[in-house]
Design a protein around this motif. Structure first.
Motif, short mmCIF file in Angstrom:
data_model
loop_
_atom_site.label_atom_id
_atom_site.label_comp_id
_atom_site.label_asym_id
_atom_site.label_seq_id
_atom_site.Cartn_x
_atom_site.Cartn_y
_atom_site.Cartn_z
N LEU A 100 38.49 20.52 80.73
CA LEU A 100 39.63 19.68 81.08
C LEU A 100 40.84 19.94 80.19
CD1 LEU A 100 37.78 16.33 81.81
CD2 LEU A 100 38.88 17.86 83.47
N ALA A 101 40.61 20.39 78.97
CA ALA A 101 41.71 20.69 78.06
C ALA A 101 42.41 22.00 78.41
CB ALA A 101 41.19 20.74 76.61
N ASN A 102 41.76 22.83 79.22
CA ASN A 102 42.34 24.11 79.63
C ASN A 102 43.29 23.87 80.80
OD1 ASN A 102 42.41 26.60 81.42
ND2 ASN A 102 41.40 27.42 79.60
N PRO A 103 44.55 24.32 80.70
CA PRO A 103 45.51 24.03 81.77
C PRO A 103 45.15 24.61 83.14
CG PRO A 103 46.45 25.54 80.14
CD PRO A 103 45.13 25.09 79.62
N VAL A 104 44.45 25.72 83.19
CA VAL A 104 44.07 26.31 84.47
C VAL A 104 42.73 25.76 84.94
CG1 VAL A 104 43.50 28.46 85.66
CG2 VAL A 104 45.38 28.41 84.02
N LEU A 105 41.70 25.88 84.10
CA LEU A 105 40.37 25.44 84.49
C LEU A 105 40.30 23.93 84.70
CD1 LEU A 105 38.14 27.62 82.16
CD2 LEU A 105 38.71 28.01 84.55
N GLY A 106 41.04 23.18 83.89
CA GLY A 106 41.04 21.72 84.02
C GLY A 106 41.52 21.28 85.39
N GLU A 107 42.58 21.90 85.88
CA GLU A 107 43.11 21.54 87.19
C GLU A 107 42.12 21.88 88.29
OE1 GLU A 107 45.38 19.79 89.91
OE2 GLU A 107 45.62 19.68 87.73
N ILE A 108 41.48 23.03 88.21
CA ILE A 108 40.47 23.41 89.20
C ILE A 108 39.30 22.43 89.16
CG2 ILE A 108 38.76 25.17 89.82
CD1 ILE A 108 40.84 27.26 88.75
N TYR A 109 38.88 22.08 87.97
CA TYR A 109 37.76 21.15 87.81
C TYR A 109 38.10 19.79 88.41
CZ TYR A 109 33.73 18.94 85.61
OH TYR A 109 32.55 18.29 85.39
N ARG A 110 39.29 19.28 88.13
CA ARG A 110 39.71 17.98 88.65
C ARG A 110 39.76 18.00 90.18
NH1 ARG A 110 42.99 18.76 84.30
NH2 ARG A 110 42.63 17.36 82.57
N THR A 135 38.01 19.90 92.12
CA THR A 135 36.67 20.11 92.66
C THR A 135 35.81 18.87 92.55
OG1 THR A 135 36.82 22.43 92.03
CG2 THR A 135 34.63 21.58 92.51
N PHE A 136 35.92 18.15 91.46
CA PHE A 136 35.06 16.99 91.24
C PHE A 136 35.85 15.69 91.40
CE2 PHE A 136 33.00 20.52 89.06
CZ PHE A 136 31.80 20.52 89.73
N ARG A 137 36.27 15.07 90.33
CA ARG A 137 37.01 13.82 90.41
C ARG A 137 38.31 13.95 89.63
NH1 ARG A 137 32.82 9.21 88.80
NH2 ARG A 137 34.62 8.73 87.55
N PRO A 138 39.33 13.20 90.03
CA PRO A 138 40.62 13.28 89.33
C PRO A 138 40.53 13.02 87.83
CG PRO A 138 40.86 12.04 91.36
CD PRO A 138 39.39 12.30 91.17
N ASP A 139 39.62 12.13 87.41
CA ASP A 139 39.50 11.84 85.98
C ASP A 139 38.62 12.86 85.25
OD1 ASP A 139 36.98 11.16 86.86
OD2 ASP A 139 37.14 9.05 86.34
N GLY A 140 37.99 13.76 86.01
CA GLY A 140 37.16 14.79 85.41
C GLY A 140 35.78 14.31 85.01
N LEU A 141 35.53 13.01 85.13
CA LEU A 141 34.24 12.48 84.74
C LEU A 141 33.35 12.41 85.98
CD1 LEU A 141 35.52 9.62 82.45
CD2 LEU A 141 34.74 11.89 81.78
N ASP A 142 32.56 13.41 86.15
CA ASP A 142 31.77 13.56 87.37
C ASP A 142 30.41 12.90 87.25
OD1 ASP A 142 30.52 16.93 86.89
OD2 ASP A 142 30.98 15.36 85.47
N ALA A 143 30.40 11.59 87.07
CA ALA A 143 29.15 10.87 86.86
C ALA A 143 28.18 11.05 88.02
CB ALA A 143 29.44 9.39 86.65
N ALA A 144 28.70 11.24 89.23
CA ALA A 144 27.84 11.39 90.40
C ALA A 144 27.35 12.82 90.58
CB ALA A 144 28.59 10.94 91.65
N TYR A 145 27.88 13.75 89.82
CA TYR A 145 27.52 15.16 89.98
C TYR A 145 26.11 15.42 89.47
CZ TYR A 145 27.35 20.17 89.15
OH TYR A 145 26.98 21.49 89.13
N LYS A 146 25.29 15.99 90.32
CA LYS A 146 23.93 16.36 89.94
C LYS A 146 23.74 17.84 90.28
CE LYS A 146 22.60 12.16 88.95
NZ LYS A 146 22.94 11.71 87.65
N PRO A 147 23.52 18.69 89.30
CA PRO A 147 23.33 20.11 89.61
C PRO A 147 22.05 20.33 90.39
CG PRO A 147 22.85 19.67 87.32
CD PRO A 147 23.40 18.39 87.89
N ASP A 148 22.05 21.38 91.21
CA ASP A 148 20.86 21.73 91.98
C ASP A 148 19.76 22.26 91.08
OD1 ASP A 148 22.02 21.01 94.36
OD2 ASP A 148 22.79 23.01 94.76
#
Length: 81
Positions: free
Chosen positions: A40-50, A52-65
């Motif tokens: 999230l601190a990375n200007p490029v990767l943080g935006e992609i992550y947000r 892809t998952f949630r705007p706050d970056g805290l993907d509590a519902a994310y469960k890896p396969d």
């Protein structure tokens, strides 16, 4: 024929060592939180992550396969015989 100018296996191993040095020894959940914070601190990767998952970056519902890169994984080839 092109001459190979880099060794992708060597680069992969160097990257793995850098990750181990940075996050090694941390419990899995703490390691995950630290990695997400770094992404999230990375200007490029943080935006992609947000996006892809949630705007706050805290993907509590994310469960890896699957869980990979377990501690002390052994990827060596064992002969069967």
């Amino acid at each position: 024929m092109k001459t190979k100018t880099f060794d992708c296996i060597k680069i992969k191993e160097e990257c793995q060592q850098a990750v181990l040095k940075k996050y090694g020894g941390l419990p899995l959940e703490e390691r995950r939180k630290k990695m997400i914070a770094d992404i999230l601190a990375n200007p490029v990767l943080g935006e992609i992550y947000r996006q892809t998952f949630r705007p706050d970056g805290l993907d509590a519902a994310y469960k890896p396969d699957a869980v990979v890169a377990e501690a002390k994984a052994d990827y060596s080839v064992q002969s069967q015989g």
